[in-house]
Design a protein around this motif. Structure first.
Motif, mmCIF file in Angstrom:
data_model
loop_
_atom_site.group_PDB
_atom_site.id
_atom_site.type_symbol
_atom_site.label_atom_id
_atom_site.label_comp_id
_atom_site.label_asym_id
_atom_site.label_seq_id
_atom_site.Cartn_x
_atom_site.Cartn_y
_atom_site.Cartn_z
ATOM 1 N N ASN A 1 -15.315 23.692 11.538
ATOM 2 C CA ASN A 1 -15.254 24.833 10.700
ATOM 3 C C ASN A 1 -14.262 24.338 9.264
ATOM 4 N N ASN A 2 -14.222 25.320 8.732
ATOM 5 C CA ASN A 2 -13.453 25.274 7.243
ATOM 6 C C ASN A 2 -11.842 24.771 7.472
ATOM 7 N N LYS A 3 -11.334 25.163 8.395
ATOM 8 C CA LYS A 3 -9.917 24.777 8.892
ATOM 9 C C LYS A 3 -9.894 23.227 9.262
ATOM 10 N N GLN A 4 -10.838 22.712 9.930
ATOM 11 C CA GLN A 4 -10.995 21.442 10.479
ATOM 12 C C GLN A 4 -11.384 20.525 9.156
ATOM 13 N N ARG A 5 -12.019 21.096 8.518
ATOM 14 C CA ARG A 5 -12.509 20.157 7.195
ATOM 15 C C ARG A 5 -11.177 20.076 5.997
ATOM 16 N N TYR A 6 -10.461 21.047 6.072
ATOM 17 C CA TYR A 6 -9.152 21.193 5.222
ATOM 18 C C TYR A 6 -8.332 20.149 5.860
ATOM 19 N N ALA A 7 -8.086 20.169 7.303
ATOM 20 C CA ALA A 7 -7.322 19.068 7.976
ATOM 21 C C ALA A 7 -7.637 17.707 7.571
ATOM 22 N N LEU A 8 -9.044 17.425 7.889
ATOM 23 C CA LEU A 8 -9.594 16.014 7.479
ATOM 24 C C LEU A 8 -8.988 15.712 6.026
ATOM 25 N N ILE A 9 -9.633 16.638 5.186
ATOM 26 C CA ILE A 9 -9.087 16.283 3.661
ATOM 27 C C ILE A 9 -7.810 15.941 3.417
ATOM 28 N N LEU A 10 -6.975 16.949 4.022
ATOM 29 C CA LEU A 10 -5.553 16.568 3.833
ATOM 30 C C LEU A 10 -5.002 15.434 4.263
ATOM 31 N N SER A 11 -5.520 15.173 5.560
ATOM 32 C CA SER A 11 -4.984 13.782 6.113
ATOM 33 C C SER A 11 -5.476 12.480 5.162
ATOM 34 N N ALA A 12 -6.921 12.611 4.731
ATOM 35 C CA ALA A 12 -7.316 11.508 4.043
ATOM 36 C C ALA A 12 -6.562 11.578 2.607
ATOM 37 N N ILE A 13 -6.238 12.584 1.877
ATOM 38 C CA ILE A 13 -5.360 12.419 0.689
ATOM 39 C C ILE A 13 -4.190 11.694 1.120
ATOM 40 N N SER A 14 -3.368 12.390 2.077
ATOM 41 C CA SER A 14 -2.171 11.768 2.405
ATOM 42 C C SER A 14 -2.093 10.346 2.710
ATOM 43 N N MET A 15 -3.254 9.815 3.289
ATOM 44 C CA MET A 15 -3.180 8.524 3.455
ATOM 45 C C MET A 15 -3.444 7.710 2.238
ATOM 46 N N VAL A 16 -4.266 8.150 1.400
ATOM 47 C CA VAL A 16 -4.408 7.460 -0.058
ATOM 48 C C VAL A 16 -3.208 7.339 -0.857
ATOM 49 N N ILE A 17 -2.508 8.394 -0.577
ATOM 50 C CA ILE A 17 -1.079 8.520 -1.382
ATOM 51 C C ILE A 17 -0.208 7.485 -0.553
ATOM 52 N N ALA A 18 -0.216 7.482 0.598
ATOM 53 C CA ALA A 18 0.797 6.600 1.284
ATOM 54 C C ALA A 18 0.455 5.144 0.901
ATOM 55 N N VAL A 19 -0.858 4.647 0.784
ATOM 56 C CA VAL A 19 -1.083 3.367 0.480
ATOM 57 C C VAL A 19 -0.942 3.099 -1.018
ATOM 58 N N LEU A 20 -1.225 4.286 -1.874
ATOM 59 C CA LEU A 20 -0.954 3.887 -3.344
ATOM 60 C C LEU A 20 0.455 4.064 -3.591
ATOM 61 N N LEU A 21 1.473 4.544 -2.897
ATOM 62 C CA LEU A 21 2.850 4.745 -3.120
ATOM 63 C C LEU A 21 3.651 4.005 -2.009
ATOM 64 N N PRO A 22 3.497 2.666 -1.428
ATOM 65 C CA PRO A 22 4.069 2.239 -0.303
ATOM 66 C C PRO A 22 5.519 2.037 -0.189
ATOM 67 N N PRO A 23 6.254 1.996 0.932
ATOM 68 C CA PRO A 23 7.510 1.465 0.923
ATOM 69 C C PRO A 23 7.975 0.230 0.419
ATOM 70 N N TRP A 24 8.732 -0.033 -0.160
ATOM 71 C CA TRP A 24 9.151 -1.391 -0.565
ATOM 72 C C TRP A 24 10.573 -1.919 -0.070
ATOM 73 N N THR A 25 10.511 -3.233 0.127
ATOM 74 C CA THR A 25 11.703 -3.815 0.833
ATOM 75 C C THR A 25 12.291 -5.111 -0.405
ATOM 76 N N TYR A 26 13.592 -4.933 -0.657
ATOM 77 C CA TYR A 26 14.161 -6.115 -1.384
ATOM 78 C C TYR A 26 14.197 -7.224 -0.409
ATOM 79 N N LYS A 27 13.693 -8.521 -0.911
ATOM 80 C CA LYS A 27 13.819 -9.887 0.016
ATOM 81 C C LYS A 27 14.410 -10.739 -0.946
ATOM 82 N N HIS A 28 15.689 -10.872 -1.120
ATOM 83 C CA HIS A 28 16.320 -11.740 -1.956
ATOM 84 C C HIS A 28 17.672 -12.419 -1.361
ATOM 85 N N ASP A 29 17.621 -13.674 -1.629
ATOM 86 C CA ASP A 29 18.800 -14.480 -1.078
ATOM 87 C C ASP A 29 18.993 -14.484 0.406
ATOM 88 N N GLY A 30 18.234 -14.170 1.232
ATOM 89 C CA GLY A 30 18.465 -14.036 2.671
ATOM 90 C C GLY A 30 18.489 -12.636 2.972
#
Length: 87
Positions: free
Chosen positions: A7-36
């Motif tokens: 149904n439409n609500k399930q479709r929206y849930a899938l679309i929202l999840s897919a968009i959220s995953m794309v955003i999470a991959v395009l804006l990943p968490p970064w870590t400083y790794k410098h001087d140990g």
């Protein structure tokens, strides 16, 4: 063979999840790794790290993607029997 429809609500849930995953991959968490030492550097666009010695925190990114998939799956299952008049 039985046809599977969503149904439409399930479709929206899938679309929202897919968009959220794309955003999470395009804006990943970064870590400083410098001087140990390591320190969270925030979130930044994938092709533009905050500093030259920053690396993507893959562990945290995998946790983010897992949580997005889990919440999306729960939303999908919870909206299964909620067909609207437009469906």
């Amino acid at each position: 063979m039985k046809s599977v429809t969503i149904n439409n609500k399930q479709r929206y849930a899938l679309i929202l999840s897919a968009i959220s995953m794309v955003i999470a991959v395009l804006l990943p968490p970064w870590t400083y790794k410098h001087d140990g030492y390591e320190m969270h550097a925030g979130f930044s666009f994938l092709m533009m790290p905050p500093e030259s010695w920053c690396v993507v925190n893959l562990g945290l990114l995998m946790i983010e993607l897992f949580v997005i998939a889990l919440v999306g799956s729960i939303l999908f299952v919870c909206t299964k029997g909620q067909a609207t008049a437009q469906d």
